[in-house]
Design an enzyme around this catalytic site. Structure first.
Site, PDB file in Angstrom:
ATOM      1  N   TYR A   1       2.910 -22.891  39.728  1.00  0.00           N
ATOM      2  CA  TYR A   1       1.505 -23.297  39.843  1.00  0.00           C
ATOM      3  C   TYR A   1       0.983 -22.888  41.209  1.00  0.00           C
ATOM      4  O   TYR A   1       1.323 -21.833  41.706  1.00  0.00           O
ATOM      5  CB  TYR A   1       1.347 -24.792  39.535  1.00  0.00           C
TER       6      TYR A   1
ATOM      7  N   LYS B   1      -0.495 -25.476  34.267  1.00  0.00           N
ATOM      8  CA  LYS B   1      -0.760 -26.915  34.252  1.00  0.00           C
ATOM      9  C   LYS B   1       0.111 -27.613  33.207  1.00  0.00           C
ATOM     10  O   LYS B   1       0.699 -28.672  33.465  1.00  0.00           O
ATOM     11  CB  LYS B   1      -2.233 -27.143  33.923  1.00  0.00           C
TER      12      LYS B   1
END
Length: 565
Positions: A104, A175
């Site tokens: 991420y 996510k």
């Protein structure tokens, strides 16, 4: 990592041979047993040795270490994810602190920018505007019938990088990886979606490799009608879904949240998730200093949907601590590129209008400027807390930070903009400019700062402390909506897990190695609040905890049994 106390039930699988090896959710690779290789027509298709998942993870870790750049590491991990998801999550959980910034932020930003260049294999659902009338058919093509969490973006405001078009798909993928790695939500329950409504990024439109719809972005009524078609199709396919809006442009983010939060179980992580983790951090920081958040004066740089969302949640928390709404709002000062938001400023967005300061209250300020800059505000307000959500690098200057420190012995400075290249000031500079007295929390990960032979750990105010627990709590409780009170309960629970508060030293936020413990606690608090508010069926605390345990997926291989379709 937690271990199972009882052996998981066998899975009955209708696939065999190369088809099974190509199914990421089911593929075990070299870990298929001798019996499974025989029963599923895999004999001779794999090397002789049967390995454990830990042996596979050790090899993958060695291979990972051979890559020198973060983007190459990201590509490698994504390849494992698209080949063997169980192994991917075992590897990530074994090395979460190392790999979280790779899967991420900040590395995912570069992956979004280079999406069409580094594309290997499809993951998730791509819904383009020309296919808007086939929405139901597109969602029916998703093979997983039990989807429980969708993260959707239109790619217009990816981190601080702007319009990345279809490349924004990297954000929902990343996510949802954290929903699983941090919150224990089975990858079989998750679905990343990108709404391809075109792009205004000319560089992408000119790129021969660009894989999205080559068209300027649709806007206004066409855009909202398209999003509505998507929402209705999702409700039809998965009525009990949790839908997370991600990285929508400011002009659309708040209107979409307002329109759909009472129609479908949904939230916007940029607005509400960022607010929840920031408020949790501030509650903990205030308690560690022996005070309350309601006693602090707070200045924001950045008055977009994220900044205003944080401000509103801070105001709600300080009202819970005893302030009136007027008093709570008088403690929060919003600065954007046009200066301090005041009641005489034209063209304010609806969500900004409630966060203005009255010009009549500013008459005594020491300034001759018509536009009140961040420095003017800091000089006159004398804030305890400075929060950056501007998406612009370097705006927390030395002069501003030193001015803040003049009046605040232990300033709290939170440059939250992502990725690292957009941070308002680096922790190294903030620590130096405040003579080592600032408490710093950032949006992107930073290494500890060494200043005058002392080590200063830097807390990452990462939404991953919040949204996986919210998702787990919603699934476990069966909540039909996400309320403001559920978000506040998540913030309060995060604050209770602060090492600085509990031990008098250390980081203001828990270590990433403890994030699953935090997620479980947040899930329980969120589920309990959902029950109290009537958006989930009431159960005993023991039943809610059992539901959380039952829904907490672990990256472990299960025995397979052959069955027909």
């Amino acid at each position: 990592m937690e271990t199972t106390t009882k052996k998981a039930r066998s899975l009955y699988i209708p696939y065999a041979g190369p088809v099974l090896l190509e199914f990421p959710l089911l593929n075990k690779g070299s870990a298929f047993s001798v019996e499974e290789r025989r029963n599923f027509n895999l004999s001779g298709l794999l090397p002789e040795v049967v390995e454990s998942i830990e042996e596979q993870a050790e090899r993958a870790w060695l291979q990972y270490q051979g890559f020198k750049t973060e983007i190459d590491k990201h590509i490698y991990l994504r390849n494992i994810q698209d080949t063997n998801e169980t192994l991917f999550y075992r590897l990530v959980q074994n090395h979460l602190e190392e790999m979280m910034p790779v899967i991420y932020t900040p590395t995912v930003g570069a992956a979004c920018e280079r999406f069409s260049e580094i594309y290997r294999r499809a993951r998730g659902v791509f819904i383009s505007y020309p296919n808007r009338h086939n929405m139901d058919d597109i969602l029916q093509n998703v093979p997983n019938h039990n989807i429980k969490v969708i993260v959707v973006t239109d790619g217009e405001r990816i981190l601080g990088l702007g319009d990345q078009g279809i490349g924004g798909m990297g954000i929902p993928i990343g996510k949802l990886s954290l929903y699983t790695a941090c919150g224990g939500i089975s990858p079989a329950y998750t679905l990343p979606v990108v709404l391809d409504v075109g792009t205004n990024n000319q560089q992408l439109l000119n790129d021969p490799l660009y894989m999205g719809w080559r068209h300027p972005r649709i806007t206004d009524d066409e855009y909202y009608a398209f999003v509505d078609e998507f929402i209705q199709a999702v409700k039809q396919r998965w009525p009990d879904i949790l839908l997370q809006f991600e990285d929508f442009a400011q002009k659309n983010a708040m209107p979409l949240l307002t329109r759909y939060r009472d129609e479908i179980c949904s939230f916007n992580d940029d607005i509400q998730g960022t607010a929840a983790v920031t408020v949790g951090t501030l509650i903990a920081a205030s308690r560690a200093a022996g005070s309350q958040l309601s006693e602090q004066k707070i200045v924001f740089l950045g008055a977009g949907s994220a900044g205003c969302g944080i401000a509103e949640q801070i105001i709600a928390q300080t009202q819970r601590e005893g302030l009136s709404e007027d008093a709570a709002r008088q403690n929060v000062f919003m600065v954007d590129r046009f200066g301090l938001l005041t009641d005489r400023m034209p063209n304010l967005l609806p969500f900004q209008a409630k966060l203005v300061q009255k010009c009549d209250n500013l008459q005594h300020w020491d300034t001759e400027n018509d536009v009140l800059s961040l420095l003017d505000v800091v000089r006159n307000v004398k804030p305890d807390i400075l929060i950056g959500v501007s998406g612009q690098t370097g705006l927390f200057t030395e002069e501003i930070i030193r001015e803040m420190h003049k009046h605040c012995p232990r300033p709290i400075v939170m440059p939250l903009s992502n990725p690292t290249s957009r941070v308002e000031a680096t922790p190294q500079d903030i620590i130096a400019w405040t003579e080592g007295n600032a408490l710093v929390a950032t949006g992107s990960p930073f290494s500890p700062v060494i200043w005058k032979d002392k080590i200063y750990p830097i807390a990452q105010c990462n939404n991953a402390y919040i949204f996986p627990g919210i998702g787990l709590g919603v699934i476990a409780s069966g909540a039909s909506r996400i309320t403001d009170e559920m978000l506040m309960s998540a913030s309060e629970t995060l604050a209770k897990h602060s090492p600085l508060v509990n031990n008098g030293e250390g980081l203001v936020l828990p270590a990433l190695k403890d994030i699953q413990v935090v997620s479980r606690a947040i899930a329980f608090a969120v589920g309990k609040m959902a029950q109290q508010q009537g958006v989930a069926v009431k159960t005993s605390a023991e039943a809610l905890q059992q539901a959380i345990d039952d829904n907490f997926w672990k990256p472990e291989y299960r025995d397979y049994r052959r069955t027909s379709i």
